[in-house]
Design an enzyme around this catalytic site. Structure first.
Site, PDB file in Angstrom:
ATOM      1  N   GLY A 171       1.189   1.900  -5.763  1.00  0.00           N
ATOM      2  CA  GLY A 171       1.751   2.366  -7.031  1.00  0.00           C
ATOM      3  C   GLY A 171       2.534   1.293  -7.766  1.00  0.00           C
ATOM      4  N   CYS A 217      13.051   3.644   0.749  1.00  0.00           N
ATOM      5  CA  CYS A 217      13.163   5.064   0.389  1.00  0.00           C
ATOM      6  C   CYS A 217      14.045   5.787   1.410  1.00  0.00           C
ATOM      7  CB  CYS A 217      11.788   5.715   0.278  1.00  0.00           C
ATOM      8  SG  CYS A 217      10.703   5.454   1.689  1.00  0.00           S
ATOM      9  N   ASP A 245       9.172  -3.623  -0.736  1.00  0.00           N
ATOM     10  CA  ASP A 245       9.417  -2.205  -0.444  1.00  0.00           C
ATOM     11  C   ASP A 245       9.303  -2.066   1.072  1.00  0.00           C
ATOM     12  OD1 ASP A 245       9.619   0.510  -0.300  1.00  0.00           O
ATOM     13  OD2 ASP A 245       7.918   0.958  -1.598  1.00  0.00           O
ATOM     14  N   ALA A 265       0.836  -1.199   0.000  1.00  0.00           N
ATOM     15  CA  ALA A 265       0.000   0.000   0.000  1.00  0.00           C
ATOM     16  C   ALA A 265       0.879   1.260   0.000  1.00  0.00           C
ATOM     17  CB  ALA A 265      -0.921  -0.012   1.216  1.00  0.00           C
TER      18      ALA A 265
END
Length: 423
Positions: free
Chosen positions: A254, A365, A312, A251
């Site tokens: 993307g 990130c 991720d 979530a």
């Protein structure tokens, strides 16, 4: 007084971020955000949001300027409320196109409106006027930009990337990023329809986007908002029809959308029910179908292995400060070790769910090597069944500068994507 409530709300939100460690985005959510923010009209909401964003981006500079002009420390009990008003006023005087008299008067009025600190109105008035008089001197400070990164962040970036690059990173953080879109099918057509720039990596970049929901193609589901750098990991995955892919910690979706748009059979896994609700809403608009699983990947076990797994992982998110300037206030150096340990456990789990000969793509990130390069090196040292498949420039729009000597992809906030500036 016009504009007063917007300033008072900005100060209240800034305190929640700095003292309460509440994410800025949560406080300015139009449906569930800070009560005072939700009570503002649209124009004042935009003003309050901009003031807080500016105050956070320049927090170190503002704090240094105020400390140099305060004769003595503020009272412990009321100092937080006073400082919030001072930071809000200073952001307007030093970095925004607001008349000095308006910023000064509204700062004083905001102080007077709070009975707990109204006796500080003289202090606020004199400090704000002094900032206005000495603006050029404050802004000319040669080391101003690096003040906005906590010392531990800047020191770490200097050690790993070099001080020159650390300076470029902190400089980039002072500028709000453009809006990036990923097209479901035809990025060139999307760029033409929106007036955006088509980056070599396939992202469409808009400098002046306006209201996102009013952009061409929104209702038709032809695109979604996704930072150009965030779109790169999914481009490394073979998402052709027939491939089974797991997107872990997926979530708001993307990367799942990129994979599904390529024709793959995608399973999106995330622990947060609220984030999965947002993911499902996004996929309904995009008219894409995927499998959705709410689970902690440390406990979950798929029935069958996948052709590819994209992880991720949760991280300190220091690579997103340009879009989320509150990260500099919300994270501490101690978070790195905690999150790196979690990432290692997740990576170990994800690695067991890939078919022989398949792909495992790990990304975060974060700018911290413990969450990136060092994490990958430790994983490879423990798993003889895996090897690095170096990223190739043609996979990511020719961004050769973003590929390090080990073949890993490492983007930085100041990097340009092809001929387009990082703005």
């Amino acid at each position: 007084m016009p504009g007063l409530q917007a300033r008072r709300t900005a100060a209240a939100i800034l305190r929640k971020v700095v003292d309460g460690r509440v994410p800025f985005d949560a406080l300015v959510d139009e449906a569930n955000g800070h009560r005072e923010f939700r009570n503002l009209d649209g124009r004042d909401r935009a003003l309050a949001r901009t003031i807080v964003d500016t105050a956070l981006r320049h927090r170190g500079e503002i704090q240094s300027a105020l400390e140099a002009r305060l004769d003595k420390p503020l009272d412990a009990e009321s100092g937080g409320a006073i400082l919030a008003i001072l930071h809000v006023g200073a952001a307007q005087i030093l970095y925004m196109d607001v008349p000095d008299h308006a910023a000064v008067n509204l700062s004083v009025s905001a102080t007077e409106a709070d009975k707990r600190i109204r006796n500080a109105r003289g202090l606020v008035n004199s400090l704000m006027r002094r900032l206005a008089r000495e603006r050029n001197e404050i802004l000319a400070r040669p080391d101003a930009v690096k003040l906005n990164a906590p010392d531990w962040m800047f020191d770490r970036w200097s050690e790993f990337y070099g001080e020159e690059t650390a300076d470029l990173i902190t400089q980039a953080h002072q500028h709000r990023p453009a809006l990036d879109l990923t097209a479901k099918a035809d990025p060139a057509a999307l760029a033409a329809a929106t007036g955006g720039t088509l980056l070599p990596s396939g992202t469409v970049r808009l400098k002046d986007a306006g209201r996102v929901s009013e952009l061409p193609g929104y209702k038709e589901g032809t695109w979604w908002v996704q930072d150009a750098a965030a779109a790169l990991p999914a481009r490394l995955v073979d998402s052709s029809p027939g491939k089974r892919i797991a997107d872990l910690c997926a979530a708001p979706g993307g990367k799942s959308a990129q994979l599904a748009a390529g024709g793959a059979d995608v399973t999106a896994v995330d622990l947060s029910a609220n984030r999965l609700k947002r993911l499902s809403a996004n996929f309904a608009r995009l008219m894409l179908t995927i499998g959705v699983v709410r689970a902690n990947i440390l406990d979950w076990q798929p029935d069958d292995p996948f052709d590819a797994v994209l992880l991720d992982a949760p991280c300190t998110a220091t690579g997103t400060i340009r879009r989320h300037p509150d990260i500099a206030c919300l994270k501490s150096e101690a978070d790195i070790a905690t999150l790196a340990a979690l990432q290692a456990r997740m990576l170990g789990r994800a690695a067991d769910w890939v078919k022989p000969g398949g792909q495992l793509v790990y990304c975060t990130c974060s700018l911290e090597p413990e969450e990136g390069e060092y994490q990958a090196a430790a994983f490879l040292a423990s798993r003889a069944d895996y090897r690095v498949e170096p990223v190739r420039p043609e996979e990511i729009g020719g961004l050769a500068a973003a590929i390090n000597p080990d073949g890993y992809l490492r983007t930085l906030p100041h990097m340009a994507f092809g001929d387009a500036s990082p703005d």
